[in-house]
Design an enzyme around this catalytic site. Sequence first.
Site: not given
Ligand code: G3P
Length: 214
Positions: A82
């Site tokens: 990533k």
């Molecule tokens: O994996 C990255 C992404 O899904 C993060 O989500 O909830 O931290 O905005 P969030």
Amino acid sequence: MKLFLDTANVKQVAEVAAWGVLDGVTTNPSLVMKEGKDFKETVLEMCKHVPSVSAQVTATDFEGMRKQGEEYASWNKNVVVKVPMTTEGLKTLKHFKSKGIRTNTTLVFSPAQAILAAKAGATIISPFIGRLDDIGEDGMNLIAEIMEIWRNYNFETEVLVASTRHPRHIVDAARLGAHICTVPYDVFAKLPKHSLTDIGLKKFMDDWAKVQGK
Ligand code: G3P
């Protein structure tokens, strides 16, 4: 549509994988920090359950990301490196494409970023919809725009809807034809449930008990 779990918790991965519906896992430094476990061990455990585990580099320059990403990729064939959506990240995507290493471009917030990451050879791009909703924008509209663009060209890059917050996000992403959705555990746990299923099952069981008692 493929469903990924957005977590660094191995137990959650094992549980959902056992349901037979899990295609991959996405992790990020914040999720790893929350669990407080060894990163390499966590990634390798997850690789036993699913064929795609996104492991994020923490360097931000090309050379640092190249080194880290090549190390991650050497751990297991299921690792997807990533990489953040920056110009250094684009160089890194191009490099990994030439080496046959799969990549996931994270922190995509615009269609222009999506196009650049695809052109640089990303295997997956991750537009973050919840964080756009959080600042008053329409995150799902970004997915609609990206999917519209994808229909005009033959990009091989898969569109992974990230930063999902509730079950409707997964349904809307599927209706738009997104390739993958990554879902936090608490949202994933809601997907199999419906109150009418519970009520219906209880009635079947109650009626069956009456048949047995007859
Ligand atoms: O994996 C990255 C992404 O899904 C993060 O989500 O909830 O931290 O905005 P969030």
